[in-house]
Design an enzyme around this catalytic site. Structure first.
Site, mmCIF file in Angstrom:
data_model
loop_
_atom_site.group_PDB
_atom_site.id
_atom_site.type_symbol
_atom_site.label_atom_id
_atom_site.label_comp_id
_atom_site.label_asym_id
_atom_site.label_seq_id
_atom_site.Cartn_x
_atom_site.Cartn_y
_atom_site.Cartn_z
ATOM 1 N N PRO A 86 11.873 -11.321 -3.356
ATOM 2 C CG PRO A 86 10.710 -12.466 -1.676
ATOM 3 C CD PRO A 86 10.641 -12.084 -3.120
ATOM 4 C CD GLU A 113 2.694 -20.069 -1.198
ATOM 5 O OE1 GLU A 113 3.791 -20.302 -0.656
ATOM 6 O OE2 GLU A 113 1.813 -19.357 -0.702
ATOM 7 N NE ARG A 150 11.711 11.599 -6.139
ATOM 8 C CZ ARG A 150 12.930 11.931 -5.738
ATOM 9 N NH1 ARG A 150 13.942 11.106 -5.924
ATOM 10 N NH2 ARG A 150 13.146 13.090 -5.150
ATOM 11 C CG ASP A 164 16.445 12.909 -3.960
ATOM 12 O OD1 ASP A 164 15.705 13.797 -3.530
ATOM 13 O OD2 ASP A 164 16.234 12.249 -4.988
HETATM 14 N N1 ADE Z 1 7.844 -10.019 -3.863
HETATM 15 C C1 ADE Z 1 7.443 -10.356 -2.618
HETATM 16 N N2 ADE Z 1 8.183 -9.729 -1.688
HETATM 17 C C2 ADE Z 1 9.089 -8.947 -2.361
HETATM 18 C C3 ADE Z 1 10.119 -8.074 -1.967
HETATM 19 N N3 ADE Z 1 10.404 -7.865 -0.683
HETATM 20 N N4 ADE Z 1 10.829 -7.457 -2.916
HETATM 21 C C4 ADE Z 1 10.561 -7.684 -4.219
HETATM 22 N N5 ADE Z 1 9.612 -8.504 -4.659
HETATM 23 C C5 ADE Z 1 8.870 -9.141 -3.743
#
Ligand code: ADE
Length: 359
Positions: A86, A113, A150, A164
């Site tokens: 994230p 974690e 794709r 797209d």
């Molecule tokens: N791992 C956990 N959450 C994630 C996300 N939002 N994007 C990429 N990898 C992740």
């Protein structure tokens, strides 16, 4: 294209690789996807791959060794190693397109974690699929792999992705199929006309309108520049893909102007619509105030305000906003007034919050 996915849960990918377009792309040898179990690279006698974090804290952290060794065993000169996290850069269609031109992608899926910070040093790219936290990188790597595959040559008809959403920073135009009429809703006449020039124009226009209504942020880079001066003034794209004429370029087709207004007529329309919505919010707040006084003397304030708003819309904005929208918004105001008169008005939660009242 070859895709290797390093994961602790290879079974999560069974449905993904064995269904629909991805399955067919694999069968046609357009893409080769392998899941590699990180645990197979553990040197620990219990196949341990994670441990507690130094400095304390909750959860287990993925260790360097199994990941470093797994990557080393498959990485070639043409490989791109992508860490799913994230904290990565936000994934989008442009990145998908660029990745579809690569020969070998290696995805590392973190779990639990997190992972040892040093794993970052062997990655070429960190990707996030959005501002939310999932339990691991498996779903995100499927999202990225799906959108990349794709776009690989031959996987789907290239016409299917040339339109797209997000191509050229535009959302896709609306599409319809049989029947011509369903539940009283008709397919737009132009699509049945057989006039392909007209259909193309309609689609371009709908795609533009849709983008402005739903994702005006996508258009920022593509504003049209107009000058208020009369004369031969170029319309050009502000975002010239990073190429801008040098300051001293001598070009006869360009003139300098002191004042430029950046105007997009649809953006204008959107701003007006927003303003009208704000005025309706104000009307609702006034209604709340008047209802609080428990006297009917102030009712006239609400009725006056509603009338004022209606005539503003009719006299000033009807031409810009069009009959349909004006009809809809006038009906909305009438409905609010009707509710107010019957004292059964519903005030949306966000308006109550904005006014700082509790009900
Ligand atoms: N791992 C956990 N959450 C994630 C996300 N939002 N994007 C990429 N990898 C992740």
């Amino acid at each position: 294209m070859k895709i290797d996915i390093l994961t602790l849960f290879p079974e999560m990918f069974d449905g993904f690789i064995n269904t629909s377009i991805i399955k067919s792309a694999r069968n046609r040898k357009l893409v080769d996807i392998n899941m590699i179990n990180i645990r197979n690279f553990s040197l620990d006698k219990h196949s341990k791959v994670d441990d507690t974090p130094y400095g304390g804290g909750s959860g287990m952290v993925l260790m360097c060794q199994p990941i470093f060794d797994a990557v080393k065993s498959i990485k070639k000169d043409n490989s791109k190693v992508i860490l799913m996290t994230p904290q990565g850069i936000k994934y989008n269609q442009k990145i998908a397109y660029n990745l579809s031109k690569e020969e070998h992608l290696i995805f590392i899926c973190g779990h639990y974690e997190g992972f040892d910070e040093r794993i970052r040093t062997i990655c070429d790219m960190e990707l996030s699929i959005g501002d939310y936290v999932l339990t691991g990188g498996e779903l995100p790597s499927m999202v990225v792999a799906d959108s990349v595959i794709r776009l690989v040559d031959g996987v789907i008809d290239s016409d299917s992705h040339s339109n797209d959403s997000f191509n050229n920073n535009r959302l896709d135009y609306p599409t319809y199929t049989k029947p011509r009429e369903y539940a009283g809703m008709k397919v737009p006449d132009v699509l049945l006309s057989g006039d392909h020039k007209k259909i193309d124009e309609w689609r371009k226009e709908e795609s533009r309108k849709r983008t402005i209504e739903r994702r005006p942020d996508l258009l920022k880079k593509y504003s049209v520049v107009r000058s208020t001066l009369k004369g031969n003034i170029e319309l050009f794209n502000i975002d010239c893909n990073g190429i801008n004429p040098k300051n001293n370029a001598k070009r006869t087709d360009m003139i300098s102007v002191k004042n430029l207004k950046i105007v997009d007529s649809y953006l204008n329309e959107n701003v007006i619509k927003n303003n009208i919505e704000k005025k309706i919010e104000k009307l609702l707040m006034l209604i709340m105030k008047v209802l609080d006084t428990e006297s009917t003397d102030d009712d006239i304030l609400v009725l006056d305000e509603a009338e004022r708003l209606k005539s503003l819309i009719i006299n000033k904005y009807k031409k810009i906003l069009g009959e349909d929208y004006v009809k809809y918004i006038l009906k909305k105001i009438d409905y609010i007034v009707l509710q107010f008169k019957s004292s059964k008005i519903y005030i949306p939660e966000e308006i109550i919050e904005k006014s700082g009242k509790s009900r």
